[in-house]
Design a protein around this motif. Structure first.
Motif, PDB file in Angstrom:
ATOM      1  N   ARG A   1      -0.600  19.674  11.438  1.00 36.00           N
ATOM      2  CA  ARG A   1      -1.106  21.023  11.280  1.00 36.00           C
ATOM      3  C   ARG A   1       0.063  21.988  11.170  1.00 36.00           C
ATOM      4  O   ARG A   1       1.017  21.918  11.948  1.00 36.00           O
ATOM      5  N   VAL A   2      -0.011  22.871  10.192  1.00 34.89           N
ATOM      6  CA  VAL A   2       1.053  23.864  10.065  1.00 34.89           C
ATOM      7  C   VAL A   2       0.954  24.816  11.247  1.00 34.89           C
ATOM      8  O   VAL A   2      -0.051  25.498  11.411  1.00 34.89           O
ATOM      9  N   PRO A   3       1.943  24.841  12.106  1.00 35.50           N
ATOM     10  CA  PRO A   3       1.838  25.733  13.258  1.00 35.50           C
ATOM     11  C   PRO A   3       2.006  27.179  12.824  1.00 35.50           C
ATOM     12  O   PRO A   3       2.512  27.454  11.734  1.00 35.50           O
ATOM     13  N   ARG A   4       1.585  28.073  13.670  1.00 36.15           N
ATOM     14  CA  ARG A   4       1.846  29.476  13.365  1.00 36.15           C
ATOM     15  C   ARG A   4       3.365  29.646  13.353  1.00 36.15           C
ATOM     16  O   ARG A   4       4.039  29.204  14.281  1.00 36.15           O
ATOM     17  N   PRO A   5       3.864  30.274  12.291  1.00 37.38           N
ATOM     18  CA  PRO A   5       5.323  30.357  12.151  1.00 37.38           C
ATOM     19  C   PRO A   5       5.997  30.909  13.401  1.00 37.38           C
ATOM     20  O   PRO A   5       7.088  30.476  13.768  1.00 37.38           O
ATOM     21  N   ALA A   6       5.318  31.821  14.060  1.00 40.22           N
ATOM     22  CA  ALA A   6       5.972  32.474  15.185  1.00 40.22           C
ATOM     23  C   ALA A   6       6.201  31.525  16.349  1.00 40.22           C
ATOM     24  O   ALA A   6       6.863  31.878  17.316  1.00 40.22           O
ATOM     25  N   THR A   7       5.645  30.322  16.281  1.00 42.15           N
ATOM     26  CA  THR A   7       5.794  29.432  17.430  1.00 42.15           C
ATOM     27  C   THR A   7       6.789  28.309  17.183  1.00 42.15           C
ATOM     28  O   THR A   7       6.999  27.464  18.039  1.00 42.15           O
ATOM     29  N   VAL A   8       7.366  28.292  15.992  1.00 44.25           N
ATOM     30  CA  VAL A   8       8.260  27.172  15.676  1.00 44.25           C
ATOM     31  C   VAL A   8       9.663  27.484  16.155  1.00 44.25           C
ATOM     32  O   VAL A   8      10.385  28.261  15.555  1.00 44.25           O
TER      33      VAL A   8
END
Lengths: 832, 538
Positions: free
Chosen positions: B512-519
């Protein structure tokens, strides 16, 4: 929020802007080398675009843009030392040469340095500073959105290259247009943009607002990422550096793909539009406006220097050069007075072994020549609808040489073809059933009971597949009309054939003293379930098997019309000399004689003896080769089993350990065990006073040898960045390349197992050493005439050794054109 | 068998059964010992080979003397025909894959972990196959789950670790469901003798579970929970992606997982057949999930550009078909599928590297045939298999097949026959009469063999399979499946619909593509070895 908030679309950008973008992109693309599809797998220097900058500058660029290792580490020293190719003296010499001042370090300091170097771990890959706008935003926040973009972009590239197999027609507009149509359904984009719930609609609107043309989209998106026009080239280069595998493939599509390429086009512009769109979405997700993107003057900082790496490389190269030149420093060893046969092999390093053993078995004289034997042909195998170029990639052959039924064997060949057609039809039917969404269940259920035992047998007792039958066929080398009515002309005109024959014979220096039998021997490799099979085939045939070229060359050289034309030009081939074609299978060391049934009866006894001797030579070479393959049992049976083993990640070593390109008469190297590390090109310096043949040799086969050497070098020094990585996780994508595992970038270069072994017996990374058995001034003249040689020798991509014009001793040419003694301490060798 | 040797025999055979299960587990443990690591792969391979022999010996014992059991009264282990089938498959597969892996991963410094995990998977699956009671079966299941995760992440590289995390999350859901179901069962009716599932289910059906204000039928709840476990292991929607993620591991691991581990769900439901029948709501739900998975995964398999990804997606579709077979009352078909698919998928994975060669060969020898007119072709493709299969049906005397089995087998055979006839018309450059003749011959031979195989297996296993009315009507489930596929195929020709669908399907199964802000950016790695993927002795 509408899609046009951050991506404002002004009127169509003027043509000038598009033109400048093309220039910027072309400049940026120098960073990556074109990557051929796996079926050809042409060897390329992975930094070939930076060739003109020279080795040091090019590797510095590679370090700063890719974070790649570009020089061997201490582990390579230990491997070389374990292989007996380097001792502490070599290291001492290197330390003194590199750190050399007038005073020099004291002996104890040198010893300490040597110990230190041998014991050290390999350094980590150099760090990379932010290269793209998104990376700079990431760096501020300590996030890695760019990695998400990489994964998604790579996934899309695979789908786009595979799109010919989709059951519906995609809109016009190339790969970029197809992407826009397909991406509308991708939920990942919405997450990237942080659109969460209303994702689908948001993405569709945003995509619809992008320009129709890929270049306009790139310009718009660069704006949206806050990249100033002056920084476009740097941003694009950064984008390419993040996805070098697919970027290389795109370069191939743009610059090398034939018009009728069997795979859809994915150009650099398409790739850039796709990547920048994802970056722009991620930037939205980050909530950063284009104006807020940090700007950096120099995107990648100063190039770091790997001082140890340079020292180690210098030591490895010096050690090899000393060993080779010491071996060559002797009186020429003449061949047999009356050779029973002459055998022409490919310059491929693996041929050196077979030549050496064949000469030891019987009175044979061998020669080396580029394995396409100067026949620039497009080969069409029997029954194939497609002809492929079987030449070095620098040539684009126009003439087709098909394989057809030989006179008298038409019925037999037709039967064989009908049988093949039946099995193809059966295979296609099974494949269709296996892919049918309703039919695949019964197929798996039923086929498994048959495939299971077959797979078990293949695992427990591997056997190589039978080679494609050539009995009853011939290749049409001489001009001929095939088909009826509007048939096409195939084969070479007499004029072309004479030219081919003369070029081949003169370049390899075989213009007199023909033996009654001359073997023209190409090569190929039989391996099983190996996506990189073409990497083991003949590089001079563009990653194909060399058999068809050998057959064509032999046919041409046996042609009475060609013979008489040659006689007029001063090459007298005796009437009782017969050229016979062969193919060396480098995985089993078996030589298959081709078109042997066409050999006149008078030559049959000699041919039978030659065939037996080839078997014996192959047996000896196999024993030698298997000794170097980790985990190999001994014996021809073991080699055959390995060749057919679908579990084997290293069926043979290929060109691993290649190190030198020797241009000279066989007398120079006869009897020496060069360890299958050298490309051997035959050359008669006395017959080539004006350097014509030498010019051909250095500008064509040597360039190919350099490409192969550079591919092995870089795949070894950084198997992850320049190599394809571990073979056991490879996953063929779109039929053109491999991924490592589930996804990620397309992996170019050689697999890890082709260059590395756990026991240290893998490739030793050194730059090619060219040894020319001719006076240095003649070589210098050739270099002056050919800029490519200037780039290679002055850029230190290839080292050069030739004869002193006066004394005849070996001299080494330094970049820039100074000639020095090749062995020993020469402090000025390494620039500070 | 008479006299003294007989007594030796009855004492030795149960011991052999214990050995069959214990030997791989012991080998797995031994493989982790530092001193044995260099030989770990050979050790586990040899033990796997031994289990093939043991299975054969046990099967001969079973044939002579009835099921082999360990433990009096309620047996701990029982080796019956169903056990023989699964044990035969997994032991042969494990032997083949480990033989392959020994050469394929000869230089992998961590191959001992793979050997240990494979031993664990083999032991766990054999425990599952030969379990005499529910608690033992669940134990085997859990061991296999642990082994799957260990196999996926055995290299410890970042991609492998991530895939292992994903697999463990997905499998943990199913395992938790299975544990809860087992807990409820143990509490209400005690441990279930797997030779007498029917009575236990009857007992369970009489009980209700109080969940707050809700009063739920216990049998439905227990079965539903077990079906969650089965669906999770079989990589059904919505936990479809973990299986694709496992491609981070080397080829032999994929072969073991796709051919061996994913089958456990189908086996579980066949073993607990009466429970499936007692839970119509759960069964209908599973049928719906299976149909949805089949359509989606088959679509994803078409869209995936990578060979292994397409194989992985098709595994989900195939497993969906197997689960569907169970709930429509076609356990023999489910088991035939289990065996056939296991070997089919294993050989496809092991030979995945042929893709380049095959693609080139295909391209250089394109179809020269001009297919007959579409209507003619369709008529032939739809008509010919109907006629031939009907004739076979009558000829083989299959009228007596239970309805679920009959519908499913007939539908699968018909679909394959129609597809094959259609394809052959376009692949073979001969006159229509000759093509039709060849198709008839192939359908007679292959179709006959297929029908004989499925029904023969049904006859062999008959005493172990249930015959009550199946909970799900095969006609409805198959009709829904065919309808969905036809609709998808029609949509697949319309660019406006199909193009976004490709985007959707192609993205399925990826992590799943994580929310960018959490990577988070990765922390700088410590100085790496020269070759991070493999540990060797440099």
């Amino acid at each position: 929020m509408s899609a046009t908030d951050t991506t404002t679309h002004p009127a169509t950008p003027p043509a000038a802007e598009r033109a400048r973008l093309r220039v910027d992109l072309a400049r940026a693309a120098h960073l990556v080398a074109p990557a051929w599809p796996l079926e050809d797998f042409v060897a390329v220097n992975p930094v070939v675009g930076l060739l003109e900058a020279g080795f040091d500058a090019a590797t510095a660029e590679a370090r700063r843009w890719f974070g790649a290792r570009t020089h061997p580490g201490p582990s390579a020293l230990r491997a070389a030392s374990a292989q007996g190719e380097l001792d502490e003296d070599d290291l001492r010499i290197a330390v003194i040469e590199v750190t050399g001042t007038l005073d020099g370090p004291s002996p104890s300091t040198v010893d300490q340095l040597v110990d230190d170097l041998l014991g050290r771990a390999d350094p980590p890959a150099p760090p990379v500073r932010p290269r793209t706008a998104l990376e700079r935003v990431d760096a501020v926040e300590g996030l890695d959105r760019a990695a998400l973009v990489d994964a998604e972009a790579a996934r899309w590239c695979g789908v786009l290259v595979d799109r010919a197999h989709l059951p519906f027609a995609l809109p016009d507009g190339g790969a970029y247009g197809a992407w826009r149509a397909m991406a509308a359904g991708d939920r990942g984009l919405a997450r990237l943009a942080g659109w969460g719930g209303r994702g689908g609609r948001g993405v569709r609107a945003w995509l619809a607002a992008l320009p129709e043309r890929a270049d306009d989209a790139v310009l718009d998106l660069l704006d949206a990422l806050g990249v100033a026009p002056t920084d476009h080239a740097a941003e694009l280069r950064g984008q390419l550096a993040r996805l070098p595998g697919w970027a290389g493939y795109a370069r191939w599509c743009d610059e090398w793909a034939p018009a009728d390429a069997p795979v859809p086009h994915l150009g650099l512009l398409d790739l850039m539009a796709l990547r920048l769109a994802l970056d722009a979405l991620a930037l939205r997700g980050a909530g950063v406006a284009p104006g807020q993107v940090p700007v950096e003057g120099d995107p990648a900082g100063a190039p770091p220097v790997d001082a140890d790496g340079r020292l180690i490389l210098h030591a490895l190269e010096g050690a090899y050069r000393r060993r080779l030149l010491t071996a060559l420093d002797r009186d020429p060893m003449p061949g047999p007075a009356e050779a029973a046969a002459q055998a022409v092999f490919c310059i491929d390093a693996r041929s050196e072994g077979l030549r050496r053993h064949l000469e030891a078995v019987g009175p044979y004289d061998t020669l080396g020549f580029a394995g396409f034997f100067a026949v620039p042909l497009r080969h069409r195998p029997l029954g194939s609808t497609e002809a492929y170029a079987s030449t070095p990639v620098l040539l684009t052959p126009a003439v087709e040489v098909p394989e057809v039924a030989a006179p008298g064997a038409e019925a037999e060949v037709a039967r064989r073809q009908a049988r093949d057609a039946r099995s193809m039809a059966a295979g296609r039917t099974v494949a269709a059933v296996a892919h049918g969404p309703l039919s695949m269940y019964a197929l798996a259920e039923g086929a498994g009971w048959l495939l299971g035992p077959a797979a078990m047998a293949r695992t427990v007792r591997p056997r190589p597949p039978a080679p494609a039958a050539t009995a009853g066929t011939r290749v049409v080398a001489a001009e001929e009309l095939v088909g009826t009515g509007d048939g096409t002309t195939v084969g070479f005109t007499l004029e072309d054939r004479v030219l081919i024959a003369e070029t081949a014979l003169r370049t390899m220096g075989l213009t007199a003293g023909f033996a009654p039998l001359v073997l023209v021997c190409g090569h190929g490799s039989t391996t099983s379930a190996n996506p990189h099979a073409a990497a083991l085939d003949c590089g001079a045939c563009g990653g194909n098997r060399g058999g068809p070229n050998a057959r064509a060359a032999a046919t041409i050289l046996n042609d009475p019309a060609v013979r008489s034309a040659l006689a007029e030009r001063g090459i007298d081939v005796p009437a009782d000399t017969w050229f016979v074609a062969g193919e060396h299978d480098t995985a089993t060391d078996e030589v298959r004689l081709l078109d042997a049934d066409a050999v006149p009866a008078a030559h049959r006894p000699a041919l039978a003896v030659l065939a037996d001797d080839l078997v014996e030579a192959g047996r000896r070479l196999t024993a030698e080769r298997l000794g170097r393959l980790p985990g190999a049992k001994s014996g021809t049976g073991a080699a055959r089993a390995r060749s057919g083993d679908w579990a084997e990640p290293r069926p043979e070593w290929g060109l691993a350990r290649n190190a030198a390109f020797v241009v000279g008469h066989r007398d120079l190297t006869r009897g020496l065990d060069l360890g299958t590390r050298t490309f051997l090109h035959s050359y008669d310096a006395e017959a080539d006073v004006d350097g014509t043949a030498l010019e051909t040799i250095l500008t064509a086969p040597m360039v190919v040898a350099h490409s192969i050497n550079a591919q092995y070098y870089f795949s070894t020094v950084d198997p992850d960045r320049f190599g394809a990585g571990d073979k056991t996780v490879h996953n063929v994508v779109a039929g053109i390349g491999v991924l490592a595992g589930e996804g990620g970038d397309l992996r170019g270069g050689l697999p890890l197992q082709s260059v590395w072994a756990a026991d240290g017996s893998g490739h030793l990374p050194v730059r090619l050493l060219t040894v020319v058995d001719a006076p240095g001034d003649r070589v210098e003249a050739v270099i002056d005439r050919n800029p490519i040689l200037g780039h290679l020798f002055d850029g230190a991509w290839v080292h050069l050794v030739a004869r002193h014009p006066g004394t005849g001793t070996w001299r080494r040419r330094l970049p820039g054109g100074r000639w020095i003694a090749p062995v020993g301490c020469s402090p000025e060798v390494v620039p500070a | 068998m008479t006299g003294e040797s007989y007594f030796v025999y009855i004492e030795v055979v149960p011991l052999l059964l214990v050995l069959l299960v214990a030997a791989p587990l012991v080998a797995a443990a031994a493989a982790t010992m530092p001193r044995l690591r260099p030989w770990s792969m050979s050790l586990v391979q040899a033990v796997a080979g031994g289990t093939v022999v043991a299975t054969a010996a046990l099967l001969s014992g079973r044939v002579l003397d009835g099921p082999v059991t360990v433990g009096a009264d309620r047996a701990w282990l029982r080796f019956d025909d169903l056990s023989a089938l699964l044990a035969g498959v997994v032991t042969l597969l494990a032997t083949m894959v480990l033989t392959y892996a020994r050469r394929n991963l000869a230089e992998d410094g961590r191959a001992w972990r793979l050997a240990a995990a494979a031993g664990l998977l083999l032991g766990g699956t054999l425990l599952l196959a030969t379990a005499g009671r529910l608690s033992v079966l669940v134990g085997g299941w859990l061991l296999a789950s642990v082994a799957v995760v260990a196999l996926v992440g055995y290299r410890g590289d970042p991609a492998g670790r991530q895939a292992a995390r994903r697999a463990s999350t997905s499998l943990a859901v199913g395992d938790a469901a299975l544990l809860v179901a087992t807990g409820i069962t143990l509490a209400l009716v005690g441990d279930v003798d797997l030779a007498a599932v029917g009575p236990a289910v009857t007992e369970l059906s009489a009980r209700d579970l109080a969940l707050g204000p809700l009063l739920l039928p216990a049998a439905e709840v227990v079965t539903a929970l077990m079906m969650i476990a089965a669906a999770g292991r079989a990589a059904q929607l919505p936990v479809f992606g973990w299986l694709t993620g496992t491609l981070a591991a080397p080829t032999p691991v994929s072969a073991l997982l796709h051919a061996g581990a994913v089958n456990a769900g189908g086996f579980l439901l066949v073993r607990l057949g009466p429970a499936v029948e007692a839970a119509p709501v759960a069964a209908w739900t599973l049928a719906a999930v299976a149909v949805a998975t089949i359509v989606t995964a088959a679509g994803a398999a078409l869209v995936r550009p990578d060979v292994k990804g397409a194989l992985a997606a098709s595994t989900s579709a195939q497993m969906g078909f197997m689960l569907l077979a169970v709930v429509v009352g076609a356990p023999a078909a489910a088991l035939t599928h289990l065996v056939g698919h296991a070997f089919y998928k294993a050989s496809r994975f092991l030979g995945a590297g042929e893709a380049v060669r095959l693609a080139v060969g295909d391209r250089r020898h394109p179809v020269a045939a001009t297919p007959p007119a579409p209507t003619m072709r369709a008529a032939l493709a739809l008509g010919l298999p109907a006629v031939v299969l009907s004739a076979l049906w009558v000829g083989l005397g299959l009228d007596g097949l239970p309805s679920g089995e009959a519908w499913l087998v007939a539908a699968a055979a018909y679909a394959a026959g129609a597809q094959a006839t259609w394809a052959l018309c376009g692949a073979w450059d001969r006159s229509l009469a000759l093509v039709a003749g060849a198709a008839t011959g192939v359908l007679l031979v292959v179709g006959g063999a297929y029908l004989a195989l499925v029904t023969g297996l049904g006859v062999l296993l008959d005493p172990l399979l249930t015959h009550a009315a199946p909970p799900v009507d095969a006609r409805v489930a198959l009709g829904a499946l065919a309808g969905a596929v036809v609709l998808a195929a029609l949509a697949g020709r319309r660019t406006a619909l199909a193009a976004p669908l490709v985007g959707f399907l192609g993205g399925l199964g990826r992590s799943r593509v994580p929310r960018p802000a959490t990577v988070r950016a990765p922390r700088p790695l410590p100085a790496t070895r020269p070759v991070p993927a493999l540990e060797g002795s440099w």
